[in-house]
Design a protein around this motif. Structure first.
Motif, mmCIF file in Angstrom:
data_model
loop_
_atom_site.group_PDB
_atom_site.id
_atom_site.type_symbol
_atom_site.label_atom_id
_atom_site.label_comp_id
_atom_site.label_asym_id
_atom_site.label_seq_id
_atom_site.Cartn_x
_atom_site.Cartn_y
_atom_site.Cartn_z
ATOM 1 N N ASP A 159 0.859 -1.176 0.000
ATOM 2 C CA ASP A 159 0.000 0.000 0.000
ATOM 3 C C ASP A 159 0.902 1.235 0.000
ATOM 4 O OD1 ASP A 159 0.849 0.435 2.621
ATOM 5 O OD2 ASP A 159 -1.037 -0.188 3.529
ATOM 6 N N THR A 160 0.312 2.404 -0.027
ATOM 7 C CA THR A 160 1.094 3.632 -0.179
ATOM 8 C C THR A 160 1.924 3.971 1.060
ATOM 9 O OG1 THR A 160 -0.928 4.842 0.376
ATOM 10 C CG2 THR A 160 -0.339 4.693 -1.956
ATOM 11 N N LEU A 161 1.741 3.222 2.136
ATOM 12 C CA LEU A 161 2.604 3.366 3.300
ATOM 13 C C LEU A 161 3.813 2.433 3.221
ATOM 14 C CD1 LEU A 161 -0.039 3.537 6.189
ATOM 15 C CD2 LEU A 161 1.285 5.432 5.220
ATOM 16 N N ASN A 163 3.231 -1.144 3.531
ATOM 17 C CA ASN A 163 2.863 -2.445 4.089
ATOM 18 C C ASN A 163 2.855 -3.490 2.977
ATOM 19 O OD1 ASN A 163 2.184 -1.677 6.909
ATOM 20 N ND2 ASN A 163 0.594 -0.448 5.915
ATOM 21 N N ALA A 194 -3.446 3.252 0.935
ATOM 22 C CA ALA A 194 -3.436 2.895 2.354
ATOM 23 C C ALA A 194 -4.868 2.702 2.840
ATOM 24 C CB ALA A 194 -2.752 3.989 3.159
ATOM 25 N N HIS A 206 4.969 -1.633 7.348
ATOM 26 C CA HIS A 206 5.715 -0.619 6.597
ATOM 27 C C HIS A 206 6.939 -0.090 7.335
ATOM 28 C CE1 HIS A 206 4.308 2.923 8.945
ATOM 29 N NE2 HIS A 206 3.217 2.189 9.122
#
Length: 231
Positions: A159-161, A163, A194, A206
């Motif tokens: 995801d954008t974090l 993870n 996210a 993350h």
């Protein structure tokens, strides 16, 4: 810090003589795009810790042919005849470690544990020169933890974090390697927003991931083929 980078940017993060922890079992869960970048670079004297060295001309097999490698630490190198040839000719150092021991040594490296005692390889050539300790009347050998300068791992999604979610057995060595290096670079097939991933499917949080690179490969008929040109 910018977490999402181009594949070519990883060459700024790796230096000659580094120890790389590289995920994968055969070619499953192997960061092919990241390996391609290193194979096309001028890096040298690298030590790779991985289950095996890919296949002839594939995966870590490319890194071997490029002349980047000084040493390989792993469990099963006979899938790549080039690795055996390089070892026989004195161009590659090989250190054999049983698979379970390899996984546990990397886990210890990530957990801040200096090593562990095991019966595996006791009394064999692999166990020669290692400390032997008797515990409750049983003998064990000491295996030291393994840590790297850079971990190159492969995940199905981020995801954008940052993870990470893995695909079935492609999970293999990747999660433990994500904990055991100073820098962790993840190659992923897909990036989602996210909050999209269920907490139950996230395997690597993350906080362990420093950088994320989009893969240049797609899966076709169960095999990964290159879909776009490297950066």
């Amino acid at each position: 810090m910018k977490k999402f980078i181009q594949s070519s940017d990883i060459l700024k993060l790796i230096k000659d003589g580094d120890t790389l922890l590289v995920g994968g079992f055969g070619l499953s869960g192997t960061p092919l795009t990241l390996i391609d970048e290193i194979a096309s670079s001028s890096l040298k004297n690298l030590t790779v810790v991985s289950n095996n060295l890919g296949e002839p001309g594939k995966g870590l097999g490319k890194l071997l042919l490029s002349g980047c490698l000084k040493k390989a630490v792993g469990s099963y190198f006979t899938t790549n005849r080039d690795a055996i040839k390089a070892w026989k000719e004195g161009h590659l150092e090989i250190e054999l470690i049983p698979q379970g021991t390899l996984a546990e040594a990397i886990r210890c490296g990530g957990a801040g544990i200096g090593g562990f005692y095991t019966k595996t390889a006791l009394g064999t050539k692999i166990g020669e020169g290692k400390e032997v300790k008797e515990i409750d009347g049983e003998k064990y050998i000491l295996e030291k933890a393994i840590k790297g300068d850079v971990s190159l791992i492969k995940a199905m999604k981020a995801d954008t974090l940052g993870n990470l979610v893995y695909e079935y057995t492609a999970r293999n060595f990747n999660p433990v390697m994500a904990t055991a290096s100073k820098i962790v670079i993840a190659e992923v097939d897909e990036i989602v927003e996210a909050g999209t991933l269920s907490p139950y499917e996230i395997v690597t949080p993350h906080v362990y991931v420093d950088y994320v690179v989009a893969s240049h490969y797609v899966k076709v008929g169960g095999e990964y083929v290159e879909s776009i040109s490297p950066d």
